[in-house]
Design an enzyme around this catalytic site. Structure first.
Site, PDB file in Angstrom:
ATOM      1  N   CYS A  32       0.719  -1.369  -0.112  1.00 21.96           N
ATOM      2  CA  CYS A  32      -0.050   0.021  -0.191  1.00 21.96           C
ATOM      3  C   CYS A  32       0.792   1.228  -0.078  1.00 21.96           C
ATOM      4  O   CYS A  32       1.621   1.619   1.157  1.00 21.96           O
ATOM      5  CB  CYS A  32      -0.813  -0.045   1.172  1.00 21.96           C
ATOM      6  SG  CYS A  32      -1.685   1.514   1.694  1.00 21.96           S
ATOM      7  N   CYS A  35       0.110   3.764   2.904  1.00 18.51           N
ATOM      8  CA  CYS A  35       0.849   3.125   4.324  1.00 18.51           C
ATOM      9  C   CYS A  35       2.144   3.306   4.286  1.00 18.51           C
ATOM     10  O   CYS A  35       2.825   3.770   5.374  1.00 18.51           O
ATOM     11  CB  CYS A  35       0.561   1.625   4.193  1.00 18.51           C
ATOM     12  SG  CYS A  35      -1.188   1.043   4.054  1.00 18.51           S
TER      13      CYS A  35
END
Length: 111
Positions: A32, A35
């Protein structure tokens, strides 16, 4: 790499972590980009807020049943718990920057 934040790996670890007191859990994935963008700040946030709540992270792909039960639709998602009860949530659409996550952490238990 995150060093001070606890990494939860199972539903059992998650349940034990959120059961007592205040706890914020970040649901994330290694692939991600959002993230990865906020990852460098996790240790500082854990230290900054340690007197208010504990923090951990959990790779949502490792616990698909839990992620589904908690309605994790995007990542990162931050969930705040008090004594095992979900009290607030930061959806992935609002967790794309350091500033957005920090603002959420500052008010997670005020709503």
């Amino acid at each position: 790499m995150v060093s001070d934040m606890q990494e939860l790996r199972t539903e059992e670890e998650f349940a034990a972590f959120v059961q007592e007191g205040r706890a914020v859990v970040e649901f994330y994935a290694t692939w991600c980009p959002d993230c990865k963008r906020i990852e460098p700040y996790l240790d500082a946030w854990a230290a900054r807020f340690q007197d208010q709540f504990k923090m951990a992270r959990l790779n949502f792909e490792h616990v698909p049943e839990l992620s589904e039960r908690l309605d994790i639709r995007g990542i990162p998602t931050f969930l705040a718990f008090e004594n095992g009860q979900l009290v607030s949530r930061l959806y992935s659409r609002d967790a794309k920057s350091k500033e957005e996550v920090e603002a959420y952490l500052e008010q997670a238990y005020n709503g």
